[in-house]
Motif scaffolding. Structure first.
Motif, short mmCIF file in Angstrom:
data_model
loop_
_atom_site.label_atom_id
_atom_site.label_comp_id
_atom_site.label_asym_id
_atom_site.label_seq_id
_atom_site.Cartn_x
_atom_site.Cartn_y
_atom_site.Cartn_z
N SER A 236 0.85 -1.19 0.00
CA SER A 236 0.00 0.00 0.00
C SER A 236 0.88 1.24 0.00
N ASP A 237 0.26 2.36 -0.32
CA ASP A 237 1.02 3.61 -0.31
C ASP A 237 1.57 3.90 1.07
N GLU A 238 0.80 3.54 2.08
CA GLU A 238 1.28 3.77 3.44
C GLU A 238 2.53 2.94 3.73
N ASP A 239 2.50 1.64 3.26
CA ASP A 239 3.66 0.79 3.49
C ASP A 239 4.89 1.31 2.74
N ARG A 240 4.66 1.79 1.55
CA ARG A 240 5.78 2.32 0.78
C ARG A 240 6.40 3.53 1.47
N GLN A 241 5.56 4.40 1.97
CA GLN A 241 6.05 5.55 2.69
C GLN A 241 6.78 5.12 3.96
N ALA A 242 6.23 4.07 4.60
CA ALA A 242 6.88 3.56 5.81
C ALA A 242 8.25 2.97 5.49
N THR A 243 8.35 2.29 4.34
CA THR A 243 9.63 1.71 3.94
C THR A 243 10.67 2.79 3.72
N ILE A 244 10.26 3.84 3.01
CA ILE A 244 11.19 4.96 2.78
C ILE A 244 11.61 5.57 4.11
N ALA A 245 10.65 5.71 5.01
CA ALA A 245 10.97 6.27 6.32
C ALA A 245 11.94 5.36 7.07
N ALA A 246 11.72 4.03 6.94
CA ALA A 246 12.61 3.08 7.61
C ALA A 246 14.02 3.15 7.04
N LEU A 247 14.12 3.29 5.72
CA LEU A 247 15.44 3.41 5.10
C LEU A 247 16.15 4.67 5.58
N ASN A 248 15.41 5.76 5.62
CA ASN A 248 16.01 7.00 6.11
C ASN A 248 16.42 6.87 7.57
N ALA A 249 15.55 6.17 8.34
CA ALA A 249 15.90 5.97 9.75
C ALA A 249 17.14 5.09 9.88
N GLY A 250 17.23 4.07 9.03
CA GLY A 250 18.42 3.21 9.07
C GLY A 250 19.68 3.98 8.74
N LEU A 251 19.57 4.89 7.75
CA LEU A 251 20.72 5.71 7.41
C LEU A 251 21.13 6.58 8.58
N ALA A 252 20.12 7.12 9.25
CA ALA A 252 20.42 7.96 10.41
C ALA A 252 21.01 7.13 11.54
N GLU A 253 20.46 5.92 11.77
CA GLU A 253 20.92 5.08 12.87
C GLU A 253 22.30 4.49 12.61
N SER A 254 22.70 4.43 11.32
CA SER A 254 24.04 3.90 11.03
C SER A 254 25.12 4.80 11.60
N GLY A 255 24.76 6.04 11.87
CA GLY A 255 25.71 6.95 12.48
C GLY A 255 26.69 7.56 11.50
N ILE A 256 26.48 7.37 10.19
CA ILE A 256 27.45 7.87 9.22
C ILE A 256 27.51 9.38 9.23
N GLY A 257 26.39 10.02 9.58
CA GLY A 257 26.38 11.46 9.62
C GLY A 257 27.04 12.04 10.84
N ARG A 258 26.97 11.32 11.97
CA ARG A 258 27.52 11.86 13.22
C ARG A 258 28.82 11.18 13.63
N ARG A 259 29.35 10.33 12.76
CA ARG A 259 30.63 9.69 13.05
C ARG A 259 31.61 10.04 11.91
N PRO A 260 32.12 11.26 11.88
CA PRO A 260 32.99 11.67 10.77
C PRO A 260 34.27 10.85 10.68
N LEU A 261 34.78 10.36 11.82
CA LEU A 261 36.01 9.58 11.77
C LEU A 261 35.79 8.30 10.97
N VAL A 262 34.70 7.58 11.26
CA VAL A 262 34.40 6.35 10.54
C VAL A 262 34.10 6.65 9.07
N ARG A 263 33.23 7.67 8.86
CA ARG A 263 32.84 8.00 7.48
C ARG A 263 34.03 8.40 6.62
N ASN A 264 34.86 9.29 7.15
CA ASN A 264 35.98 9.79 6.35
C ASN A 264 37.04 8.72 6.11
N SER A 265 37.27 7.86 7.12
CA SER A 265 38.25 6.79 6.92
C SER A 265 37.74 5.78 5.90
#
Length: 347
Positions: A113-142
């Motif tokens: 459903s459209d709701e599930d699709r939106q939820a999936t996109i939200a989950a992907l964005n949440a996963g990206l945020a939870e990976s810490g790549i944005g707030r862990r510059p040492l890991v990201r840059n290395s």
């Protein structure tokens, strides 16, 4: 399970146990440094790969390690470790630093459903945020540095595909060396292939096509040795082979600057197809078309050998002709463009 059904309240999973890095900031920082260290070691391995590539000898007098070529061992080990360390670093990042919690996914129909699709996109964005790549510059840059350096071995290894045309012209000083040159020079006679007899323009009839080569292939020095022989002869043949055709002069459409390249309706073109280098000679005298038997590229010899059909990207190079004092066909100069497949062309 129907889309409207609720999940089992207690599926029997054990109580969630938090990782040390989830509750201890010091452990978290330590894990972050470990991951960055693995990425850094990967970068060092890439640099060692480059050092080994340029310093270790190969060939007959190559360095060895336990009976194996030192260059092969060093290149394989350093590049393999570079990839391995990046993989281990990403695994450690996921195990110790990315979000750690259970997820419940409801079964649903084939189309979400459209709701599930939106939820999936939200989950992907949440996963990206939870990976810490944005707030862990040492890991990201290395990580970015290690992955970026992996492109250097690929660039360096391209050198092993062979010398560039400029290097060939510099290193090979024999007659006709280099992609841009052949053994055709001003005054060289055009002779029949295999038998080596010179060709008189007056002896050719309308519609004739003759396979030809430069006379230098048959010349010998004062010791009776051929002027060109061995590997140099084979390379020269692969570039200098030509076809000679005769047609009515008024049927010829000369290209710009080629008004004097024909002799009484006699034209000369490279025999090497500009698609992938096959030899051509299948001639249709009424249309003046010559066909390549490999991929059916067709060229109009009356119109500067332009491509009229097939995958060839450019016309056959034309050899400017003249006649000497005895009436034999000779070249006015070398080809004015590279012969052979179109990937040699750089214009």
């Amino acid at each position: 399970m129907p889309a409207s059904a609720e999940p089992i309240p207690d599926p029997g999973l054990p109580e969630h146990t938090w990782r040390p890095t989830d509750v201890d900031p010091a452990q978290e920082k330590r894990a972050e440094r470990q991951v960055a260290g693995l990425f850094g070691l990967s970068a060092i391995c890439v640099l060692l790969f480059l050092v080994a590539y340029f310093t270790l000898d190969i060939g007959d007098d190559h360095d060895t390690v336990a009976g194996f070529g030192a260059s092969t061992v060093a290149l394989g080990t350093t590049f393999g470790l570079a990839l391995l360390l990046i993989g281990v670093g990403i695994i450690q990042w996921a195990r110790k630093l990315m979000a750690d919690h259970e997820m419940v996914e409801m079964r649903h129909q084939a189309r979400s459903s459209d709701e599930d699709r939106q939820a999936t996109i939200a989950a992907l964005n949440a996963g990206l945020a939870e990976s810490g790549i944005g707030r862990r510059p040492l890991v990201r840059n290395s990580l970015l540095g290690a992955v970026g350096l992996l492109g250097l071995p690929a660039i360096v290894l391209l050198r092993d595909l062979g010398p560039t045309p400029q290097e060939v012209a510099k290193d090979q000083e024999y007659f006709g060396a280099g992609l841009a040159n052949t053994v055709w020079t001003k005054g060289v006679r055009v002779v029949r292939d295999v038998i080596g007899t010179p060709i008189r323009a007056a002896d050719l009839e309308i519609g004739d096509l003759v396979n030809a080569v430069p006379e230098v292939f048959y010349e010998v020095d004062e010791n009776g040795d051929h002027v060109i022989e061995g590997v140099e002869l084979q390379i020269a043949k692969s570039k200098a082979a030509v076809i000679v055709v005769r047609m009515e002069p008024d049927e010829i459409i000369p290209g710009e600057g080629r008004e004097n390249w024909a002799v009484d309706g006699v034209l000369c073109y490279s025999k090497i197809c500009t698609h992938v280098g096959c030899p051509i000679s299948l001639y249709e005298r009424t249309t003046h078309h010559v066909l390549c038997p490999c991929h059916q590229s067709t060229f109009d010899l009356a119109d500067s050998a332009r491509v009229v059909f097939g995958p060839a990207a450019r016309a056959l190079p034309q050899l400017p002709l003249a006649v000497d004092d005895e009436g034999y066909l000779v070249a006015q100069s070398d080809f004015t463009e590279p012969v052979g497949p179109s990937y040699w062309e750089r214009g």
